[in-house]
Design a protein around this motif. Sequence first.
Motif, PDB file in Angstrom:
ATOM      1  N   GLN A 163      90.421  20.120 102.784  1.00 58.27           N
ATOM      2  CA  GLN A 163      89.281  19.805 103.734  1.00 58.27           C
ATOM      3  C   GLN A 163      89.898  18.653 104.595  1.00 58.27           C
ATOM      4  N   LYS A 173      94.475  14.339  99.661  1.00 58.87           N
ATOM      5  CA  LYS A 173      95.280  14.618  98.654  1.00 58.87           C
ATOM      6  C   LYS A 173      96.857  15.145  98.824  1.00 58.87           C
ATOM      7  N   VAL A 206      84.745  31.945  94.501  1.00 62.99           N
ATOM      8  CA  VAL A 206      83.230  32.716  94.693  1.00 62.99           C
ATOM      9  C   VAL A 206      82.671  32.440  95.769  1.00 62.99           C
ATOM     10  N   VAL A 245      81.843  16.961  90.313  1.00 67.12           N
ATOM     11  CA  VAL A 245      82.795  18.261  90.558  1.00 67.12           C
ATOM     12  C   VAL A 245      82.370  18.804  91.881  1.00 67.12           C
TER      13      VAL A 245
HETATM   14  P1  NAP Z   1      86.619  22.850  91.818  1.00 68.24           P
HETATM   15  O1  NAP Z   1      87.507  22.341  91.068  1.00 68.24           O
HETATM   16  O2  NAP Z   1      85.316  22.524  92.656  1.00 68.24           O
HETATM   17  O3  NAP Z   1      87.513  23.149  93.050  1.00 68.24           O
HETATM   18  C1  NAP Z   1      87.188  23.820  94.391  1.00 68.24           C
HETATM   19  C2  NAP Z   1      88.136  23.185  95.608  1.00 68.24           C
HETATM   20  O4  NAP Z   1      87.614  23.843  96.743  1.00 68.24           O
HETATM   21  C3  NAP Z   1      87.762  21.764  95.798  1.00 68.24           C
HETATM   22  O5  NAP Z   1      88.505  20.654  94.858  1.00 68.24           O
HETATM   23  C4  NAP Z   1      87.808  21.371  97.295  1.00 68.24           C
HETATM   24  O6  NAP Z   1      89.242  21.177  97.429  1.00 68.24           O
HETATM   25  C5  NAP Z   1      87.326  22.804  97.877  1.00 68.24           C
HETATM   26  N1  NAP Z   1      86.237  22.859  98.269  1.00 68.24           N
HETATM   27  C6  NAP Z   1      84.873  22.611  97.443  1.00 68.24           C
HETATM   28  N2  NAP Z   1      83.858  22.705  98.076  1.00 68.24           N
HETATM   29  C7  NAP Z   1      84.054  23.176  99.434  1.00 68.24           C
HETATM   30  C8  NAP Z   1      83.410  23.464 100.615  1.00 68.24           C
HETATM   31  N3  NAP Z   1      82.219  23.519 100.762  1.00 68.24           N
HETATM   32  N4  NAP Z   1      84.224  23.750 101.649  1.00 68.24           N
HETATM   33  C9  NAP Z   1      85.797  24.047 101.544  1.00 68.24           C
HETATM   34  N5  NAP Z   1      86.391  23.471 100.427  1.00 68.24           N
HETATM   35  C10 NAP Z   1      85.651  23.146  99.497  1.00 68.24           C
HETATM   36  O7  NAP Z   1      86.285  24.568  91.387  1.00 68.24           O
HETATM   37  P2  NAP Z   1      87.233  25.345  90.413  1.00 68.24           P
HETATM   38  O8  NAP Z   1      86.919  25.198  89.171  1.00 68.24           O
HETATM   39  O9  NAP Z   1      88.562  25.354  90.923  1.00 68.24           O
HETATM   40  O10 NAP Z   1      86.570  26.804  91.027  1.00 68.24           O
HETATM   41  C11 NAP Z   1      86.633  27.352  92.191  1.00 68.24           C
HETATM   42  C12 NAP Z   1      85.779  28.842  92.357  1.00 68.24           C
HETATM   43  O11 NAP Z   1      86.643  29.638  91.719  1.00 68.24           O
HETATM   44  C13 NAP Z   1      84.383  28.885  91.827  1.00 68.24           C
HETATM   45  O12 NAP Z   1      83.587  29.542  92.573  1.00 68.24           O
HETATM   46  C14 NAP Z   1      84.717  29.410  90.601  1.00 68.24           C
HETATM   47  O13 NAP Z   1      83.413  30.169  90.086  1.00 68.24           O
HETATM   48  C15 NAP Z   1      85.706  30.456  90.836  1.00 68.24           C
HETATM   49  N6  NAP Z   1      86.511  30.820  89.691  1.00 68.24           N
HETATM   50  C16 NAP Z   1      86.678  32.208  89.756  1.00 68.24           C
HETATM   51  C17 NAP Z   1      87.682  32.781  88.845  1.00 68.24           C
HETATM   52  C18 NAP Z   1      88.014  34.023  88.866  1.00 68.24           C
HETATM   53  O14 NAP Z   1      88.543  34.549  87.844  1.00 68.24           O
HETATM   54  N7  NAP Z   1      88.217  34.721  90.275  1.00 68.24           N
HETATM   55  C19 NAP Z   1      87.745  31.908  87.644  1.00 68.24           C
HETATM   56  C20 NAP Z   1      87.398  30.843  87.700  1.00 68.24           C
HETATM   57  C21 NAP Z   1      86.627  30.120  88.538  1.00 68.24           C
HETATM   58  P3  NAP Z   1      89.643  20.153  98.463  1.00 68.24           P
HETATM   59  O15 NAP Z   1      89.340  18.970  98.400  1.00 68.24           O
HETATM   60  O16 NAP Z   1      91.256  20.463  98.680  1.00 68.24           O
HETATM   61  O17 NAP Z   1      89.231  20.767  99.862  1.00 68.24           O
END
Ligand code: NAP
Length: 349
Positions: free
Chosen positions: A206, A210, A269, A330
Motif C-alpha cells: 500500500q 516496507k 479472500v 494484524v
Molecule cells: P496479513 O498478515 O494481514 O497480510 C495481508 C497484507 O495485505 C497486509 O500486510 C497488507 O500488506 C495488505 N493489506 C491489508 N489490508 C489491506 C487493504 N485493505 N487494502 C490493501 N492491502 C491490504 O494476512 P495473511 O495472514 O497474510 O492473510 C491474507 C489473506 O489470505 C486473508 O484473507 C486470509 O484469510 C487468506 N488466506 C488464504 C489462504 C488460502 O489457502 N487461499 C490461506 C491462508 C490465508 P501491505 O502493508 O504490504 O499493503
Amino acid sequence: MPNTNAYAAPAAKAPLAPFAFDRRAPGDHDVSISIKFCGICHTDIHQVRDEWGAGKYPMVPGHEIAGVVTSVGPKVTRFIPGDHVGVGCFVDSCRTCPDCRNGLEQYCTVKTVFTYASTDNSGQPTQGGYSDKIVVDENYVLRVPDSLPLNGSAPLLCAGITLYSPLKHWKAGPGRKVGIIGLGGLGHMGVKIAHAMGAEVSVFSQSLKKKEDSKRLGAGELYATSDPSTFEKLKNHFDLIVNTVPAASNWDQFAGLLATDGALVMVGVPDNQVPVDGFKLIARRRTIAGSMIGGIAETQEMLDFCGRHNIASDIEVIPIQQVNEAYERVLKSDVRYRFVIDCATLGQS
Ligand code: NAP
Ligand code: ZN
Ligand code: ZN
C-alpha cells in the motif's frame, strides 16, 4: 479436569478468552502432539468474527501448529516421541475421492476436515492450535526439518504452503517474473519462497514503508499501489501475480500487468466480487485463478524445501494473553510479519 488448555472465542465476534476442553483419546493411527507454537493467520480473524458465516463456537482457532510428538498409537509407523512435527489447515479428508488420491486433500469433494470450525468424521467439533495439545491421524501430520526453528516454522504450515503451491503450479523459477500483492504473513513467505525458486520477485504494497524489508526478504522491487504510475510502467510485465490481500483489490489494473499467458491468482479472500474487463483476459490469454493451501505431500515437500533453503517465517512471539491485541495489530498491517503464540503460556494467568 479437561485435558487441554486453550483460548477460544465463546461466540462470534467475541474476544478470545481462556477455555478448557477434552481432546479425544488417541486411536491406533493417532499422534499426540504437545503444541509449542501456533501462528496467527488472518483467516483466524475472519473466522472468529464470522466473516465467512461458517463459524462454530466456542472456537479455538489456529492452523499453523508446530510441536513435539509425545506418544503414538500402536499402528503409527512414521513418527516417534520427540519428533518435531506440524499440523496445518486440515486434519482429515475422505481419502478415496479423485482429489484425495491425487494428493489434493484440501479440495476433497466429500469432506475436508479443517483443523478448527469443522466437524470430524465422528461428528465432534474440531478445535485448533491456540491450545497445548492436539491428537491427529499420522497421515495428516507433517515432519518439521530439524534444521529449522520450531517457532519460525509454525507459519509455514499455512502461510508457507499457501504461497508455495501456486508458485510451483504456475512455474515460478529462473527467468519468470513474479509479483506478490500485500507484504503480510502470506506475502513475506511468498517473497522468500519465490526468490529461493529462482524467480525475479516484485512486491505490491500500500505504501513504500516496507521497501527495505522487501529487499532483505528477496524482492528486487517494491511498488506502492497508491501510486498510479505503478500500473502504467509495469503493463504486460508479469508471468504470475499472487494476491494475498484480505480485502477488495483493483483486479482489473493488476490483470493489465500480466504478460501473455500470465496468471493472476487470488489466495487472500476478497470481501467482494472480482470484476475484470473481459478483453484484458482475451487479448493476452491471461488467467484469473484461485488457490487454497496445498495437499499433505506438497506441504511436506514445501517444508523440506524450506529446510534446504533455510527459510522460516519472520515472527514476533507473544504470550497467549496478548492474542486480542495481536488481532488488532494484524488488522492494521502492524506486524513484521507473523505473530506466533508461545503455547507454554496457556494455562498461566
Ligand atoms: P496479513 O498478515 O494481514 O497480510 C495481508 C497484507 O495485505 C497486509 O500486510 C497488507 O500488506 C495488505 N493489506 C491489508 N489490508 C489491506 C487493504 N485493505 N487494502 C490493501 N492491502 C491490504 O494476512 P495473511 O495472514 O497474510 O492473510 C491474507 C489473506 O489470505 C486473508 O484473507 C486470509 O484469510 C487468506 N488466506 C488464504 C489462504 C488460502 O489457502 N487461499 C490461506 C491462508 C490465508 P501491505 O502493508 O504490504 O499493503
Ligand atoms: Zn491460515
Ligand atoms: Zn476426498
